[in-house]
Design an enzyme around this catalytic site. Structure first.
Site, mmCIF file in Angstrom:
data_model
loop_
_atom_site.group_PDB
_atom_site.id
_atom_site.type_symbol
_atom_site.label_atom_id
_atom_site.label_comp_id
_atom_site.label_asym_id
_atom_site.label_seq_id
_atom_site.Cartn_x
_atom_site.Cartn_y
_atom_site.Cartn_z
ATOM 1 N N GLU A 105 0.763 -1.238 -0.014
ATOM 2 C CA GLU A 105 -0.067 0.054 0.042
ATOM 3 C C GLU A 105 0.806 1.324 0.064
ATOM 4 O O GLU A 105 0.588 2.353 0.762
ATOM 5 C CB GLU A 105 -0.908 -0.025 1.149
HETATM 6 C C1 NGO Z 1 -3.824 -4.435 4.593
HETATM 7 C C2 NGO Z 1 -3.032 -3.522 4.955
HETATM 8 C C3 NGO Z 1 -2.731 -3.303 6.688
HETATM 9 C C4 NGO Z 1 -3.816 -3.442 7.338
HETATM 10 C C5 NGO Z 1 -4.744 -4.474 7.205
HETATM 11 C C6 NGO Z 1 -6.169 -4.608 7.756
HETATM 12 C C7 NGO Z 1 -1.940 -5.359 4.202
HETATM 13 C C8 NGO Z 1 -0.953 -6.181 3.713
HETATM 14 N N1 NGO Z 1 -1.772 -4.015 4.401
HETATM 15 O O1 NGO Z 1 -3.047 -5.643 4.583
HETATM 16 O O2 NGO Z 1 -1.908 -2.130 6.889
HETATM 17 O O3 NGO Z 1 -3.940 -3.235 8.657
HETATM 18 O O4 NGO Z 1 -5.007 -4.579 5.568
HETATM 19 O O5 NGO Z 1 -6.890 -5.689 7.392
#
Ligand code: NGO
Length: 530
Positions: free
Chosen positions: A342
């Site tokens: 992300e």
């Molecule tokens: C995503 C995000 C995390 C969040 C999570 C919550 C990934 C790999 N990055 O998973 O920062 O905490 O969802 O479900």
């Protein structure tokens, strides 16, 4: 009872025959209780099991014999004794030996290259007379002991003497894992979890033969591991958490203690420092990591995707080099996890060279890279592990570039998702994950649907992100009873995994969860056994 009767009889006989000798046979224990090994509720379900309808009884005479030449076995024997003695009230001791012991005892042995058992497999041979646990390596003995635990009544988990008898169903179990990576991930960044909490989680996942604990040590809201060359990371970056208030961090000494405790449970710690996004805590600690040279404010919300290291600055790479040097020195396992998820405010043309350069840094410290599936956009060094969470396309691309996969599909394996709409804790962006949903999937089948071969899969991992999870009791509620299911997916071949059968075994864990004090979610999908 029998013993009591015998001693009375001896005294009475001694009065009658004040002189001379007497032969009284008082060794007659009641016969072994018939038991059916095939009816035992073992999780993960063993690969092969043959029941012989009788049982082995632990008595005052039982000893644990271990092969003298392997020091690990003495340690494991002692752990087994420590597991058995409190609740049985027996004083089972560990003895080193050069030969197979006689009747009535437990025997732990390494047998060299036993076909099919691999590095983590074990064989349990249980007769009325003897209980023999063999493996190629000590990890297998450890897993055999976890199976033994589950072959005893749940009251074996209690710290004080309980009513016996202590009988183990007879037969043979030959058992080994499908995947070499069977893990849980714990986000200690959004909310901090103490060393004691992490040890408790290690205890619980070890019972189900998991062998990896991935610690998400940094994120926007917190930096949780002491880095001696950059002390403000914990001083500032570690000071708070989601929702505000006091954060926390592990000193390097505390972290070593966690790593050792995990190793004692045959669990490897994978440390993650997330980058270039999810870095606000570091960006708040050191102004020079930002492109504008301005330190960010600490962040206690739960948005994602707004932060990034300045990928154009050499200081950033010097920083990363220091962090991974210190972390590599604390890490006996092969992987350092670089996050990579992300990074919405890092343009792809910056992201790719950044990930490439970070991979070089990790390699220079003698470690392999693990990262969330987005890292597959970069070049992949051999040995890199791509952790699939949302991007099946990324995962596929990673494998095409030579990487291996850790399977953590959010819609199945994210144990921070709510069970259903009434669950108070947790998120729901990937859907609700009831206990059946979290169990009914197969990593190889999922990969095959993308054209990825099973051999590219290292294993499975269940992440617990902690935006909403603030303490160990809440952690337990989200992980139990889903984590035993993930452990079984990692261990047991798909042909032996059916929800309707599994849910019966899971329902019979109730007494054990209670004996262990686990705050589990009593899902209506599971027939909980009274
Ligand atoms: C995503 C995000 C995390 C969040 C999570 C919550 C990934 C790999 N990055 O998973 O920062 O905490 O969802 O479900």
């Amino acid at each position: 009872m029998t013993k009591h009767f015998c001693s009375l009889a001896i005294r009475y006989a001694a009065v009658l025959f004040t002189a001379g000798f007497l032969l009284v046979s008082c060794t007659n224990e009641p016969p072994p209780t018939p038991k059916d090994l095939a009816q035992e509720a073992i999780i993960p379900r063993p690969v092969s099991l043959e029941a012989t309808g009788s049982s082995f009884r632990l008595t005052e005479k039982t000893k644990i014999y271990v092969q003298a030449i392997y020091p690990d076995l003495e340690q494991l024997g002692q752990e087994l004794a420590d597991m058995l003695n409190p609740a049985t009230g027996l004083e089972i001791s560990v003895k080193k030996t050069d030969k197979v012991p006689g009747a009535g005892h437990i025997y732990l042995a390494l047998v060299g290259d036993e076909a099919g058992l691999g590095q983590e497999g074990y064989q349990l041979e249980i007769t009325e007379k003897q209980l023999t646990l063999t493996a190629n390596q000590s990890a297998g003995i450890f897993y055999g002991i976890q199976t033994l635990r589950q072959l005893l009544p749940a009251s074996i988990e209690l710290g004080e003497k309980q009513e016996g008898p202590w009988e183990i169903a007879s037969g043979t179990i030959v058992d080994y894992p499908s995947y070499r990576h069977r893990g849980a991930m714990l986000d200690v960044a959004r909310h901090f979890f103490s060393v004691e909490d992490v040890k408790r989680y290690i205890d619980l996942i070890a019972l189900y033969k998991m062998n990896v604990l991935h610690l998400h040590l940094s994120d926007d809201q917190g930096w949780r591991i002491e880095i001696k060359s950059w002390p403000r990371l914990t001083e500032i970056g570690g000071s708070t958490k989601v929702g505000g208030g006091e954060g926390g961090f592990y000193t390097q000494e505390q972290y070593k203690d966690i790593v050792q405790y995990a190793a004692d449970h045959y669990i490897t710690i994978i440390p993650e420092i997330d980058m270039p996004g999810h870095t606000n805590a570091a960006l708040a600690s050191y102004a020079e990591l930002n492109c504008d040279g301005q330190a960010r404010k600490l962040y206690t919300g739960t948005e994602v995707g707004f932060s990034t290291f300045c990928t154009a600055k050499d200081t950033v790479y010097a920083f990363i080099d220091d962090v991974f040097r210190e972390l590599a020195a604390l890490t006996p396992g092969p992987y350092l996890h670089i996050g990579g998820d992300e990074s919405h405010v890092t343009p792809m043309e910056d992201y790719i060279p950044f990930i490439n350069r970070v991979q070089d840094i990790v390699a220079a410290h003698g470690k392999e890279v693990a990262g969330w599936d987005e890292i597959a956009n970069a070049e992949m060094r051999p040995g890199t592990a791509v952790q699939l969470w949302a991007g099946t396309e990324n995962a596929k691309m990673g494998v095409e570039k030579g990487a291996m996969l850790i399977m953590s599909p959010a819609s199945k394996a994210y144990i921070d998702m709510k069970y259903d709409s009434t669950t108070e804790l947790g998120l729901s962006w990937a859907g609700y994950i009831e206990v059946d949903t979290g169990y009914i999937w197969d990593p190889a089948a999922m990969a095959a649907a993308e054209g990825v071969d099973k051999n590219a899969i290292l294993g499975v991992e269940a992440p617990l992100w902690t935006e909403t999870v603030t303490n160990i009791k809440e952690l337990e509620y989200m992980t139990f009873p889903r984590i035993p299911g993930i452990a079984e997916i990692g261990w047991t071949p798909p042909a032996l995994r059916q929800w309707d059968e599994y849910k019966q075994r899971l329902g019979r864990q109730k007494a054990r969860f209670e004996a262990l004090g686990v705050n589990y979610y009593a899902s209506p999908k599971v027939p909980w056994a009274e």
